[in-house]
Design an enzyme around this catalytic site. Structure first.
Site, PDB file in Angstrom:
ATOM      1  N   LYS A 159       0.855  -1.185  -0.103  1.00  0.00           N
ATOM      2  CA  LYS A 159       0.009  -0.053  -0.032  1.00  0.00           C
ATOM      3  C   LYS A 159       0.896   1.298  -0.055  1.00  0.00           C
ATOM      4  CE  LYS A 159      -2.399  -0.945   3.627  1.00  0.00           C
ATOM      5  NZ  LYS A 159      -1.972  -2.221   4.194  1.00  0.00           N
ATOM      6  N   ARG A 213      -9.730   1.038   8.565  1.00  0.00           N
ATOM      7  CA  ARG A 213      -9.377  -0.406   8.860  1.00  0.00           C
ATOM      8  C   ARG A 213     -10.467  -1.036   9.613  1.00  0.00           C
ATOM      9  NH1 ARG A 213      -3.254   0.777   8.855  1.00  0.00           N
ATOM     10  NH2 ARG A 213      -2.323  -1.206   8.992  1.00  0.00           N
ATOM     11  N   ARG A 269      11.296  -7.157   5.412  1.00  0.00           N
ATOM     12  CA  ARG A 269      11.295  -5.684   4.834  1.00  0.00           C
ATOM     13  C   ARG A 269      12.339  -4.856   5.995  1.00  0.00           C
ATOM     14  NH1 ARG A 269       5.711  -2.483   4.773  1.00  0.00           N
ATOM     15  NH2 ARG A 269       5.370  -2.636   7.013  1.00  0.00           N
ATOM     16  N   ARG A 298      10.930  -2.423  11.114  1.00  0.00           N
ATOM     17  CA  ARG A 298       9.902  -1.756  12.089  1.00  0.00           C
ATOM     18  C   ARG A 298       9.710  -2.602  13.267  1.00  0.00           C
ATOM     19  NH1 ARG A 298       5.216   0.322   8.154  1.00  0.00           N
ATOM     20  NH2 ARG A 298       3.933  -0.519   9.591  1.00  0.00           N
ATOM     21  N   ARG A 324      -0.866  -8.863  13.381  1.00  0.00           N
ATOM     22  CA  ARG A 324      -1.417  -8.073  12.452  1.00  0.00           C
ATOM     23  C   ARG A 324      -2.252  -8.449  11.253  1.00  0.00           C
ATOM     24  NH1 ARG A 324       3.615  -5.027  10.235  1.00  0.00           N
ATOM     25  NH2 ARG A 324       2.443  -3.625   9.096  1.00  0.00           N
TER      26      ARG A 324
END
Ligand code: AMP
Length: 210
Positions: free
Chosen positions: A13, A88, A127, A156, A167
């Site tokens: 996204k 969300r 990532r 992160r 998540r």
């Protein structure tokens, strides 16, 4: 053009949003970026949001709805915007519809970037993002400094395996119902988020151009 970008964590996204925002000349509004900046600055909002974020939980609706409502009142949103990571939950989607209806406008398109769970885990576990500007490193896993600002690349805290699992679970329980919500509203565009960044962007922009 008023657009919402939906998709599981790791669907791309943020990367696609930056490009869409440039192509259509509309501001890119990422609630994740706004919240991470608040955490970094140590504001009251940041202190409240941090514990939810590091566990992979959603920040309470009323907090996020307030942030977005204020952001959408800024003059740069008058001609359109791209929301990334908001809404969300169905409650957030309803609040957004209400806020837009009050100003006589509505969403033009909701783009759902579709990706399977195994790919989510694979992408997020490798990532790396810039600790200074938040840019996502490409290719994933590189140890070079950030290509945008030269900052140090970090993982992160919510990309750690236990937070990623949570998540994904939160996404399925709370965010996936939005696919049906926007499908019923007749504005859902489904896009496979596989292939290169350019390939996905080409498909998304063809859809939005239509
Ligand atoms: P993101 O960068 O969009 O993946 O967001 C990172 C984290 O920020 C999420 O896991 C949530 O903890 C929080 N967050 C971002 N957007 C929202 C939202 N719309 N509602 C609740 N929490 C959010």
């Amino acid at each position: 053009m008023r657009i919402v970008l939906l998709g599981a964590p790791g669907a791309g996204k943020g990367t696609q949003a930056a490009r869409i925002s440039e192509r259509y000349g509309i501001p890119h509004i990422s609630t994740g970026d706004i919240l991470r900046e608040a955490v970094k600055q140590g504001t009251q909002l940041g202190r409240r949001a941090e514990s939810y974020m590091s566990r992979g939980e959603l920040v309470p609706d009323e907090v996020v709805i307030g942030i977005v409502a204020e952001r959408l009142r800024q003059p740069d949103c008058a001609k359109g915007f791209l929301l990334d990571g908001f809404p969300r939950t169905v409650a957030q989607a309803k609040a957004l519809d209400k806020a837009l209806a009050e100003t006589g406008c509505h969403l033009d398109a909701v783009v759902n970037l579709e990706i399977d769970d195994a790919e989510v885990v694979r992408r997020l576990s490798s990532r790396r993002v810039c600790g200074s500007c938040g840019a996502i490193a490409s290719p994933a896993g590189t140890s070079e400094p950030c290509a945008s600002c030269g900052g140090e690349l970090i993982t992160r805290s919510d990309d750690r395996p236990e937070a990623v699992r949570r998540r994904l679970q939160v996404y399925k329980e709370q965010t996936e119902p939005l696919v049906e919500y926007y499908s019923k509203a007749g504005i859902l565009c489904r896009e496979l988020a596989v292939g290169t960044v350019d390939e996905v962007f080409d498909r998304v922009s063809q859809t939005l151009d239509r």
